[in-house]
Design an enzyme around this catalytic site. Structure first.
Site, short mmCIF file in Angstrom:
data_model
loop_
_atom_site.label_atom_id
_atom_site.label_comp_id
_atom_site.label_asym_id
_atom_site.label_seq_id
_atom_site.Cartn_x
_atom_site.Cartn_y
_atom_site.Cartn_z
N ASN A 168 -1.82 5.08 24.45
CA ASN A 168 -1.26 5.56 23.20
C ASN A 168 -1.51 7.07 23.18
O ASN A 168 -2.60 7.52 22.85
CB ASN A 168 -1.94 4.87 22.02
CG ASN A 168 -1.41 5.34 20.69
OD1 ASN A 168 -0.53 6.21 20.63
ND2 ASN A 168 -1.94 4.82 19.61
N ARG A 202 2.57 2.91 24.17
CA ARG A 202 2.93 2.70 22.76
C ARG A 202 3.84 3.85 22.31
O ARG A 202 3.52 5.02 22.48
CB ARG A 202 1.67 2.70 21.90
CG ARG A 202 1.99 2.40 20.46
CD ARG A 202 1.29 3.32 19.53
NE ARG A 202 1.66 3.01 18.15
CZ ARG A 202 1.14 3.60 17.10
NH1 ARG A 202 0.23 4.53 17.26
NH2 ARG A 202 1.56 3.30 15.91
N HIS A 224 4.70 0.07 12.59
CA HIS A 224 3.67 -0.98 12.75
C HIS A 224 4.28 -2.27 13.30
O HIS A 224 3.71 -3.35 13.12
CB HIS A 224 3.00 -1.33 11.40
CG HIS A 224 2.07 -0.29 10.87
ND1 HIS A 224 1.88 -0.09 9.53
CD2 HIS A 224 1.25 0.58 11.49
CE1 HIS A 224 1.00 0.87 9.34
NE2 HIS A 224 0.60 1.31 10.53
N GLY A 265 -4.24 -0.43 6.64
CA GLY A 265 -5.21 0.38 7.38
C GLY A 265 -5.20 1.78 6.81
O GLY A 265 -4.98 1.96 5.61
N ASN A 266 -5.41 2.78 7.65
CA ASN A 266 -5.21 4.16 7.17
C ASN A 266 -3.76 4.34 6.78
O ASN A 266 -3.43 4.92 5.76
CB ASN A 266 -5.58 5.16 8.26
CG ASN A 266 -7.07 5.37 8.32
OD1 ASN A 266 -7.72 5.46 7.28
ND2 ASN A 266 -7.61 5.43 9.52
N ARG A 284 -1.00 9.27 2.65
CA ARG A 284 0.46 9.32 2.39
C ARG A 284 0.75 8.68 1.04
O ARG A 284 0.17 7.66 0.69
CB ARG A 284 1.22 8.53 3.46
CG ARG A 284 1.08 9.09 4.85
CD ARG A 284 2.01 8.34 5.81
NE ARG A 284 1.62 8.57 7.18
CZ ARG A 284 1.32 7.61 8.06
NH1 ARG A 284 1.41 6.34 7.71
NH2 ARG A 284 0.97 7.92 9.28
N ASP A 317 -10.90 7.14 2.83
CA ASP A 317 -11.45 5.94 3.47
C ASP A 317 -11.80 4.91 2.39
O ASP A 317 -12.51 5.22 1.44
CB ASP A 317 -12.70 6.33 4.28
CG ASP A 317 -13.17 5.20 5.16
OD1 ASP A 317 -13.57 4.14 4.61
OD2 ASP A 317 -13.15 5.36 6.39
N MET A 318 -11.28 3.69 2.58
CA MET A 318 -11.47 2.67 1.55
C MET A 318 -12.94 2.38 1.26
O MET A 318 -13.32 2.12 0.11
CB MET A 318 -10.74 1.39 1.98
CG MET A 318 -10.69 0.33 0.94
SD MET A 318 -10.10 0.93 -0.66
CE MET A 318 -8.41 0.41 -0.63
N GLY A 363 -7.07 -4.82 5.35
CA GLY A 363 -6.58 -6.21 5.20
C GLY A 363 -7.56 -7.23 5.76
O GLY A 363 -7.72 -8.32 5.19
N ASN A 393 -10.93 -6.70 6.28
CA ASN A 393 -12.34 -6.56 5.89
C ASN A 393 -12.62 -6.43 4.40
O ASN A 393 -13.78 -6.43 4.00
CB ASN A 393 -12.93 -5.31 6.56
CG ASN A 393 -12.92 -5.44 8.07
OD1 ASN A 393 -13.51 -6.36 8.62
ND2 ASN A 393 -12.22 -4.54 8.75
N GLU A 434 -3.00 -4.59 18.48
CA GLU A 434 -1.77 -3.95 18.97
C GLU A 434 -1.82 -3.71 20.48
O GLU A 434 -0.80 -3.83 21.16
CB GLU A 434 -1.56 -2.63 18.20
CG GLU A 434 -1.14 -2.90 16.76
CD GLU A 434 -1.24 -1.69 15.84
OE1 GLU A 434 -2.35 -1.42 15.36
OE2 GLU A 434 -0.23 -1.03 15.60
#
Ligand code: ADP
Length: 403
Positions: free
Chosen positions: A7, A95, A184, A214-215, A245, A286-287, A336, A338, A388
């Site tokens: 990637n 990727r 995605h 995710g991010n 975003r 960050d969550m 999603g 965690n 992925e």
């Protein structure tokens, strides 16, 4: 077959070497800050196993070629290498974020593919140049090894025009290919297959709403195993509220910011992609930090979390309306997989539509695929870890077998 998954970004190369007989990861790592004064390479042998070993290098890394040389050196190192020579790398999977509507399947890399990817740079200006750099270097260093491109957009190429068109002048679609592509796709494709397997039905019969948080976050509306709608659009900016975003927002904000603040198009693009989302609302992207701030009574962090849950609920509701019959909602990726609070907020109030989350199952810390809905929930709610890299390696093997 050993498959090297690459990637490649504008200043980084992430990689994984997988033994596809067992689907085990032999090593993985990342070269970062390519072209900067000091770069770094983190290399993990047998990652996430008891025998994990980590090597870190810090030094200037001039370009992608030098970065790949360092990676190959570590992979084939006499003492710590996971293979004896480069000959044991039998295929490479790249990727690619933006495949436009030119690519509707993974395919073997040749000059035509490189030409098409170059032509797609206007639609993927952030990612495609970095991917091309990775392909160029890999073809140069591994001239005899077959290489395959796997696209984030391909899974969504089954969307009908009513879902992918913007209600803008039709000429913009014809001239510039302005339409929704979705991203995605590798993750949505992977969890679709895994969820179908978990449910014990063929993927071709599965109706799912896959929720990659995710991010970057996106949702996909899957009918009979195929994507028929997704939340990201021309770029990964559209849709859900993400780390930095904004997701869906009125386009008229652009001229307002231009007029009121004198911002250029580039500055507004930066603002909506890198300074917005959770970060824009509460200063944290960050969550885990957001939860910590909420626990300390931070009202803006609470607002960011509420906005996130509300937007997710609206999307789930709209995809329920599109699908009619839904087998499962599938949560995946960092948040999603965690974060029980994020899952609960995303499903809250949807009980009357058949989505009943089991409080304890949702809270239970567990690895692997699991069902967190109540036993009597008409719609299952699944947590399925995404992978992925494995999907890219599987598709690489598939393309080469078909050839
Ligand atoms: P990327 O889009 O970069 O692949 P990931 O899928 O790794 O991102 O997701 C990153 C997000 O997942 C971050 O917001 C991070 O805070 C969140 N995350 C990771 N672990 C947890 C956790 N245990 N609880 C809540 N959020 C988590």
């Amino acid at each position: 077959m050993n498959v090297l998954v690459i990637n490649s970004g504008s200043s980084s190369i992430k990689y994984q070497l997988l033994d596809m007989r067992t689907e085990h990861v032999l090593c993985s790592g990342a070269v970062e800050r390519i072209g900067e004064a000091v770069g770094s390479l983190t290399h993990k042998i047998a990652p996430s196993t008891e025998g994990e070993d980590k090597i870190t290098l810090t030094q200037p890394i001039a370009d992608h070629e030098e970065g790949m040389h360092l990676v190959i050196g570590l992979i084939t190192d006499a003492e710590k290498g996971v293979v004896k020579s480069m000959d044991e790398i039998e295929a490479i999977g790249h990727r690619i974020v933006q495949g436009g509507d030119v690519f509707n399947a993974s395919c073997r890399v040749d000059d035509r593919v490189v030409d098409e990817l170059t032509k797609l740079i206007p639609l993927g200006p952030v990612h495609n140049p970095g991917h091309l750099a990775g392909i160029r270097v890999a073809r140069h260093l591994f001239p005899k090894v077959p290489q395959v491109t796997v696209f984030d957009t391909v899974f969504h190429q089954t969307m009908p025009p009513r879902a992918y068109m913007y209600a803008l002048p039709y000429e913009l679609y014809e001239e510039l290919k302005v339409r929704r592509y979705g991203f995605h796709g590798t993750s949505h494709a992977y969890v679709t297959k895994e969820a179908a397997r978990f449910l014990g039905k063929p993927a071709e019969e599965a109706n799912l709403i896959t929720v990659h948080l995710g991010n970057g976050s996106s949702m996909c509306c899957v009918q009979n195993g195929k994507s028929i709608d997704t939340s990201m659009g021309l770029t990964p900016l559209e849709g859900l509220i993400m780390g930095t975003r904004c997701g869906d927002a009125d386009l008229a904000i652009y001229p307002l910011l231009g007029a009121a603040k004198g911002l250029s198009i580039e500055e507004i693009n930066d603002l909506t992609n890198k300074q917005s989302g959770f970060k824009g609302i509460c200063g944290k992207n960050d969550m885990r930090d957001i939860h910590e701030a909420v626990a300390q009574g931070d009202a803006k962090a609470r607002l960011a979390l509420d906005m996130f849950g509300y937007r997710n609920r609206k999307y789930i509701g709209s995809y329920l309306a599109v699908l009619g019959r839904v087998d499962a909602i599938v949560f995946t990726a960092g948040i999603g997989e965690n974060d029980p609070v994020a899952r609960e907020l995303s499903c809250r109030g949807l009980e009357h539509l058949g989505i009943r989350l089991d409080h304890d199952r949702n809270l239970a810390q567990a690895r692997g695929a699991r069902d967190i809905a109540t036993s009597d929930s008409p719609v299952r709610v699944l947590v399925i870890p995404t992978n992925e890299e494995l999907e890219i390696a599987r598709q690489t093997v598939e393309v080469l077998r078909a050839n």
